[in-house]
Design an enzyme around this catalytic site. Structure first.
Site, PDB file in Angstrom:
ATOM      1  N   SER A 293      55.766  15.968  -8.033  1.00 24.70           N
ATOM      2  CA  SER A 293      56.871  16.850  -8.409  1.00 24.70           C
ATOM      3  C   SER A 293      56.912  16.966  -9.941  1.00 24.70           C
ATOM      4  O   SER A 293      55.920  17.387 -10.536  1.00 24.70           O
ATOM      5  CB  SER A 293      58.178  16.316  -7.838  1.00 24.70           C
ATOM      6  OG  SER A 293      59.192  17.282  -7.922  1.00 24.70           O
TER       7      SER A 293
ATOM      8  N   ASP B 262      55.985  23.413   1.085  1.00 28.50           N
ATOM      9  CA  ASP B 262      56.739  23.042  -0.109  1.00 28.50           C
ATOM     10  C   ASP B 262      57.251  24.318  -0.757  1.00 28.50           C
ATOM     11  O   ASP B 262      56.513  25.023  -1.430  1.00 28.50           O
ATOM     12  CB  ASP B 262      55.846  22.269  -1.080  1.00 28.50           C
ATOM     13  CG  ASP B 262      56.617  21.754  -2.292  1.00 28.50           C
ATOM     14  OD1 ASP B 262      57.811  22.096  -2.425  1.00 28.50           O
ATOM     15  OD2 ASP B 262      56.030  21.018  -3.093  1.00 28.50           O
TER      16      ASP B 262
ATOM     17  N   HIS C 234      57.627  19.055   0.571  1.00 27.42           N
ATOM     18  CA  HIS C 234      57.470  18.426  -0.744  1.00 27.42           C
ATOM     19  C   HIS C 234      57.034  16.968  -0.614  1.00 27.42           C
ATOM     20  O   HIS C 234      56.563  16.370  -1.571  1.00 27.42           O
ATOM     21  CB  HIS C 234      58.803  18.529  -1.498  1.00 27.42           C
ATOM     22  CG  HIS C 234      58.705  18.394  -2.984  1.00 27.42           C
ATOM     23  ND1 HIS C 234      57.858  19.152  -3.767  1.00 27.42           N
ATOM     24  CD2 HIS C 234      59.356  17.573  -3.859  1.00 27.42           C
ATOM     25  CE1 HIS C 234      57.990  18.820  -5.034  1.00 27.42           C
ATOM     26  NE2 HIS C 234      58.890  17.860  -5.127  1.00 27.42           N
TER      27      HIS C 234
END
Length: 710
Positions: free
Chosen positions: A549, A630, A662
């Site tokens: 991320s 995602d 994600h």
């Protein structure tokens, strides 16, 4: 007998039993919890429903059923739980006197997927019940199994949101449903379920992670959190607290929800909890309506019959609040005189206590003693002033303990891994370091050494960069990014919490705004230099760095900076390749806040920290991982990074999961993730891992997964 892993491998991590938070009985003698275990031999998950004797720490199996979840107590003997099947849900009652025997019966069978079960004993002897389930636009229960299937898969949108986290949004919305349980002839029955939000534009729990913390019930009705229907949810974080007064939980037509006003606070609202007397509500709310990680301020509604008079704890003239930490979960003491809250501090999630009246809270909250690690759940233990705590640590995946705030003691009741021994892990492998950051502040990092550590030897560095970016590495367990997995391969793992991290005060956290590749990057450089100067057992010439991320963004940023040349290999999971393209995300308030404006309003702010501007310097081997579901960082970000690496001739590898979001959550996918990551970094760091890939006929197949080498 305690079984011990000979080596803590990905298989051990992913197949280790996972316990839910334990729910203590009203008298504090027993606790209910579930345990799920995945087998790589059968490729199936089994779920056990267990009862814990709190005094002895021993537990036994009540049922083994993959469909069971969410146990709640009705009294010291009787309890409820949910059992799902074919798109529907059964609410089931049982007791400890004869569990699974003649008493076991369906309270109700609901034609929808129900979750987030809550109950409350009422003065008339009945039991109030509340839960969440999807509702149709008409306010009816929604079951996808029975929905008429359209002939076309086309979807048309005319406004934001269009998708969130890993799903395209539909016309159906989550709602809170309530009812009453009556007992007759020894068995409970449900009056029915009523949609408390029917006829409104409100929805609760708030996606994608909302749960029981988004609502609560009492004798007088229910409170819940919902997105503000007057603002665009893709552009603003604003969620409000609403109250639905109920004369009875059998009311078929509830009154319109009443807004609880919080002047000066317009961000997320969280964790509303009724006092035991049912007249007060404590909750949290943020100031900024476009900052998802703003500090929640602790609030009190002293009288549920007057929703206009909310009081603030630790109020200051500037509206920021004098307590610098971030209160999250809230529990009232038995006599309602004290509030217990969780908040992060320096790499741990801790419990704090304070008077339940803002007027009496003249001193900042006091940290309550808990066992080593981070608290994930806590509840009152019976009528005593003690707390039953569920926690974990870097070496232990689940620990139940009892904390006594008055006597400042904490005692372990049950550890799922025998405090790490089952995994061959020890607390002696854990450490903390502090170093000077990019400015006039110190930065913290967690350190984990191999279990066979020898201070006279040198170990390669595994440098982990957390996501968020407003997040932190905690002394807690993870099945996605577990430092012990890397340490047991033969690395010294350092997990820094640089600028942007939570749990160190809001100045450090907010310092990342408009500085994505600035202060945090310089903090990481300072950390790397500190390791080289002060940790002689670390061989920084054999370093690898990994992040997901925002951590994935930082990996790509590092690629184009001098620090990137100091690593042998990099791993980017679901990272950002180009900052201006962050307008393809689902929650647009995120880039608007962190890059201080819209794309057209502050283009220079987006481009300043754009990794794509520095691809001419990319040279370090990199593994790129991305998932097609995602929607926070779409898969094109990973494809772009991989394409650049390949075009430049940089050794690189792409791992894609079409069915993950994600996070990589499915055990078989996670095993491939771990094997790919460890195989990649071990090759470049010169670490001898047990996994060896062999190529045959131009492709590799491991557990049915196709690999396509160049």
């Amino acid at each position: 007998m305690t079984l011990k892993a000979t080596l803590f491998t990905p298989e051990v991590l992913l197949s280790a039993p996972r316990r839910s938070p334990a729910v203590p009985s009203p008298n504090g003698k027993k606790a209910l919890f579930t345990v799920s275990t995945y087998s790589f031999e059968t490729h199936k998950t089994t779920v056990q429903f267990r009862i814990l004797d709190i005094e002895s720490g021993q537990s036994s199996v009540l049922y083994e059923d993959n469909r069971i979840s969410e146990p709640v107590w009705l009294d010291d003997d009787e309890f409820l739980f949910l059992r799902s099947s074919d798109g529907g849900t059964a609410i089931i009652a049982d007791n400890l006197s004869s569990p699974g025997d003649s008493f076991l019966h369906d309270v109700a069978v609901i034609d929808a997927s129900v979750s987030n079960l809550q109950v409350k004993k009422l003065a008339d002897g009945s039991v109030a019940i509340a839960c969440s389930a999807l509702a149709t636009p008409e306010g009816k229960l929604f079951n996808p199994q029975t929905e008429e299937k359209p002939l076309s898969s086309a979807m048309v949108y005319t406004s934001l949101f269009v998708r969130h986290w890993d799903k395209w949004l539909t016309k159906n919305r989550p709602a809170i449903w309530y009812g009453a349980l009556q007992k007759k002839d020894g068995k409970y029955s449900l009056s029915g379920l009523t949609n408390a939000l029917a006829g409104t534009k409100l929805s609760s729990p708030v996606g994608p992670f909302g749960g029981t913390g988004d609502f609560d019930i009492s004798e007088s009705g229910l409170v819940f959190v919902s997105k503000d229907p007057e603002v665009n949810p893709a552009l603003y974080t604003k969620t409000n607290l609403y109250y639905v007064p109920l004369k009875s939980f059998t009311e078929a037509e509830p009154p319109t929800p009443t807004l609880i006003e919080t002047p000066g606070l317009e961000g997320y609202t969280s964790n509303p909890v009724f006092s035991h007397c049912g007249k007060k509500v404590a909750f949290g709310r943020m100031r900024d309506k476009q900052y998802e990680s703003d500090k929640p301020q602790l609030l009190l509604l002293p009288d549920i019959n007057d929703v206009t008079k909310v009081e603030k704890f630790y109020e200051t003239e500037d509206g920021v609040g004098s307590w610098d930490y971030r209160p999250e979960s809230i529990v009232w003491s038995t006599d309602d005189s004290t509030l217990f809250v969780t908040a992060e501090i320096c790499g741990r999630n801790a419990v704090w206590s304070l008077p339940s009246s803002p007027a009496k809270a003249t001193e900042h909250p006091v940290q309550v003693k808990t066992v080593v690690g981070s608290v994930s759940d806590f509840r009152l233990l019976g009528d005593a002033s003690k707390l039953f705590v569920t926690s974990s640590s870097l070496i232990d995946n689940s620990c139940y303990s009892v904390t006594d705030p008055e006597n400042n003691t904490a005692d372990v009741i049950s550890s799922n891994s025998k405090q790490g021994k089952t995994f061959g892990l020890s607390r002696s492998s854990c450490d903390d370091i502090w170093f000077k950051g990019a400015g006039d502040y110190d930065v913290h990092a967690l350190v984990l050494r191999p279990s066979n550590f020898d201070k006279n030897k040198k170990y390669p560095l595994c440098f982990l960069i957390h996501g968020g970016p407003q997040g932190a590495w905690l002394d807690g367990w993870s099945t996605r990014w577990n430092p012990a997995i890397f340490a047991e391969q033969g690395y010294v793992v350092v997990s820094p919490n640089p600028t942007g991290s939570t749990g160190y005060g809001m100045a450090l956290q907010n310092g990342i705004t408009g500085e994505w590749g600035g202060r945090p990057y310089n903090d990481l450089v300072a950390c790397f230099d500190y390791i080289g100067e002060h940790m002689p057992y670390v061989d920084t010439s054999r370093s690898v760095a990994l992040g997901a991320s925002y951590g994935g963004y930082m990996i790509n940023w590092i690629q184009g900076q001098p620090l990137g040349r100091k690593f042998k290999a990099l791993v980017c999971h679901d990272g950002c390749f180009s900052v201006p393209t962050q307008w393809d995300t689902d929650e647009l308030f995120f880039p608007i806040h962190d890059f201080e404006g819209t794309l057209e309003g502050n283009r220079a702010g987006y481009e300043r920290w754009d990794p794509a501007r520095h691809v001419g310097a990319w040279a370090t081997p990199e593994l790129v991982i991305h998932s097609e579901l995602d929607y926070r960082l779409p898969v094109t970000e990973g494809l772009s990074a991989f394409n650049v690496l390949q075009a430049r001739g940089v050794p690189s590898r792409l791992l894609v999961f079409p069915d993950e979001n994600h996070w990589v959550l499915k055990p078989e996918n996670s095993l491939v993730w771990h094997r790919e990551v460890l195989g990649f970094i071990n090759e470049y760091a010169g670490v001898g891992g047990e996994e060896k890939w062999e190529e045959e006929a131009g492709e590799m197949v491991v557990r049915g997964v196709n690999f396509f080498p160049a």
